[in-house]
Design an enzyme around this catalytic site. Sequence first.
Site, PDB file in Angstrom:
ATOM      1  N   ASN A  71       0.817  -1.211   0.000  1.00 51.74           N
ATOM      2  CA  ASN A  71       0.000   0.000   0.000  1.00 51.74           C
ATOM      3  C   ASN A  71       0.850   1.261   0.000  1.00 51.74           C
ATOM      4  OD1 ASN A  71      -2.417  -1.422   0.075  1.00 51.74           O
ATOM      5  ND2 ASN A  71      -2.532  -1.412   2.315  1.00 51.74           N
ATOM      6  N   SER A  77       6.886 -11.562  -5.432  1.00 55.17           N
ATOM      7  CA  SER A  77       6.138 -10.547  -6.199  1.00 55.17           C
ATOM      8  C   SER A  77       6.879 -10.143  -7.461  1.00 55.17           C
ATOM      9  CB  SER A  77       5.887  -9.307  -5.333  1.00 55.17           C
ATOM     10  OG  SER A  77       5.126  -9.618  -4.193  1.00 55.17           O
ATOM     11  N   CYS A 118       2.982   7.015  11.590  1.00 54.29           N
ATOM     12  CA  CYS A 118       1.944   7.766  10.886  1.00 54.29           C
ATOM     13  C   CYS A 118       1.176   8.713  11.805  1.00 54.29           C
ATOM     14  CB  CYS A 118       0.980   6.811  10.194  1.00 54.29           C
ATOM     15  SG  CYS A 118       0.410   5.433  11.215  1.00 54.29           S
ATOM     16  N   GLN A 162      -7.335   5.155  14.640  1.00 51.99           N
ATOM     17  CA  GLN A 162      -6.484   4.796  13.516  1.00 51.99           C
ATOM     18  C   GLN A 162      -7.131   3.768  12.596  1.00 51.99           C
ATOM     19  OE1 GLN A 162      -2.685   5.147  16.494  1.00 51.99           O
ATOM     20  NE2 GLN A 162      -2.259   4.144  14.555  1.00 51.99           N
ATOM     21  N   PRO A 179     -11.806 -13.052  13.702  1.00 50.54           N
ATOM     22  CA  PRO A 179     -10.607 -12.210  13.654  1.00 50.54           C
ATOM     23  C   PRO A 179      -9.350 -13.040  13.404  1.00 50.54           C
ATOM     24  CG  PRO A 179     -11.931 -11.722  15.602  1.00 50.54           C
ATOM     25  CD  PRO A 179     -12.496 -12.966  15.000  1.00 50.54           C
ATOM     26  N   HIS A 232      -6.308   8.530   9.554  1.00 54.46           N
ATOM     27  CA  HIS A 232      -6.168   8.519  11.013  1.00 54.46           C
ATOM     28  C   HIS A 232      -6.707   9.823  11.589  1.00 54.46           C
ATOM     29  CE1 HIS A 232      -4.024   4.901  10.658  1.00 54.46           C
ATOM     30  NE2 HIS A 232      -2.821   5.249  11.067  1.00 54.46           N
ATOM     31  N   ASN A 288      -3.311   8.526   6.345  1.00 51.36           N
ATOM     32  CA  ASN A 288      -2.142   7.873   6.941  1.00 51.36           C
ATOM     33  C   ASN A 288      -1.214   7.240   5.916  1.00 51.36           C
ATOM     34  OD1 ASN A 288      -4.614   6.054   6.987  1.00 51.36           O
ATOM     35  ND2 ASN A 288      -3.004   4.540   7.280  1.00 51.36           N
TER      36      ASN A 288
END
Length: 340
Positions: free
Chosen positions: A13, A40, A130, A157, A186, A243, A316
């Site tokens: 990202n 990658s 951040c 955040q 989760p 954020h 952020n």
Amino acid sequence: MGYKVVVVGATGNVGREMLNILAEREFPVDEIAALASRKSLGTEVSFGDRTLKTQDLDQFDFTGWDIALFAIGSDATKQYAPKAAASGCIVIDNSSLYRYDPEVPLVVPEVNADAVMGYGRKNIIANPNCSTAQMVVALKPLHDRAKIKRVVVSTYQSVSGTGKEAIDELWNQTKGVYVPGQEVEPSVYPRQIAFNVIPHIDSFMEDGQTREEWKMTVETKKILDPSIKVTATCVRVPVFVGHSEAVNVEFEDFLDEEEARDILREAPGCLVVDKREPGGYVTPIECVGEYATYISRIRQDGTIENGLNMWIVSDNLRKGAALNAVQIAEVLGQRVLKKG
């Protein structure tokens, strides 16, 4: 004449944002390389109107390259950043690995641009956390006027701070709430993040604070002023990008809220949106894709002698990471490399 620039971690990202921002800000690039791990290898990433294929970080020779923007984890950075630096390439690192090293400058250009001149001790410059980055952009001009004694901050955040897997977890858990049988347990976070808030970012320390909270304290002192006292509570919220921070500041001298607004309106990197009406403030969704640190809800704190409250919001992935790194590269270009 431009620069030879490497983006390390170009498929993540932050790495993708670095490439976008280099193009958006027309950073003078003569040659650019996008690096990633071997798994990658060959992945395509965008740089302006160009498409780049990622190269293998493990095999890359940094000799002759000017600047390397690192957007990989601390473990990989520990392995590759010294190699790049030793080859003469200046490393701008987004991980936490070098932030607390006294020989490595920790830089937010709107706050302490002069610190880049300390890069030569290790040929590395660190990017802050951040949440710290956006907060110190807003605090710096106020500190110059009235000297900050203490900061109490609560953060809200977004999940993008954790990475793509966290974004996917929020998305899938949100869908699972509405579709029976598609509930998602989760895995990235210790509790469900959809329709929830989690008062836990990074690992817990012996004194009860999390490492994220400790980072904000230590980094603010290093970037802005070691005499400032900082206490933080960092919370993960079900927001994809952006954020937010509720910040209470205690000054040595009185600072009127109107003067604070005027100061912040003129401060580099800040944008004040502060109307005392419904919607007269900025929320994370409005800051996505923007460069600015937004400040709203500026008001006196009547419970202490010289206090102000503020609401601070920023993208952020941009100011908190990729944009700040590119701004550091711009400062290097202006003050050190002087090619562009």
